[in-house]
Design an enzyme around this catalytic site. Sequence first.
Site, short mmCIF file in Angstrom:
data_model
loop_
_atom_site.label_atom_id
_atom_site.label_comp_id
_atom_site.label_asym_id
_atom_site.label_seq_id
_atom_site.Cartn_x
_atom_site.Cartn_y
_atom_site.Cartn_z
N ASP A 1 0.86 -1.18 0.00
CA ASP A 1 0.00 0.00 0.00
C ASP A 1 0.89 1.23 0.00
O ASP A 1 2.01 1.21 0.54
CB ASP A 1 -0.90 0.03 1.23
CG ASP A 1 -2.03 -0.99 1.16
OD1 ASP A 1 -2.51 -1.27 0.05
OD2 ASP A 1 -2.45 -1.49 2.23
N ASP B 1 -6.95 -1.47 -4.65
CA ASP B 1 -8.04 -1.09 -3.73
C ASP B 1 -8.93 -0.02 -4.35
O ASP B 1 -10.15 -0.07 -4.23
CB ASP B 1 -7.45 -0.56 -2.42
CG ASP B 1 -6.60 -1.56 -1.67
OD1 ASP B 1 -6.84 -2.78 -1.81
OD2 ASP B 1 -5.68 -1.13 -0.95
#
Length: 162
Positions: free
Chosen positions: A122, A140
């Site tokens: 991330d 995401d």
Amino acid sequence: MTRKSLLIFFLTAGLVMLLDQLTKCYVVSSFQLYESVPVISGFFNLTYIRNPGAAFGFLSNTSPFFRGAFFSLVTLVAAGLILYYLLHNKIEDLWLLIPLAFILAGALGNLADRYRFGEVIDFLDVYIGPYHWPAFNVADSAISIGALFLIVDMLKRRNEEL
């Protein structure tokens, strides 16, 4: 489903997954773990983290074997359902094809991270002052955008039926 629709679906999914993996490769090769670079001061940073769980750290404290098996199963079931739906329905509507391609690409992009690294890369860090949204990535974002468009489409269809 026509060849054109399949082509649009798989090209979209492939491009989104490629973008996801390229951005993650860039972050892994250019940043130290936990390094943060401001992009928009007070709002947005690029911050390299690794998430062993799912959204909001879900299941991050369980064993790596359980997480791997669970996320693999969930991803493969979701991918199977999307592909089954597309192949058994005559979907020509881009409002369905594109969001489903985004969701599939996002799920497979994060699954690829789990297989390669045992966790998800991330790096998109959105915040206001001390309040941070959990860091996320292109996969995401694709899942969220795809889901949002599907919800909008369902609401639009529901209103047309009334």
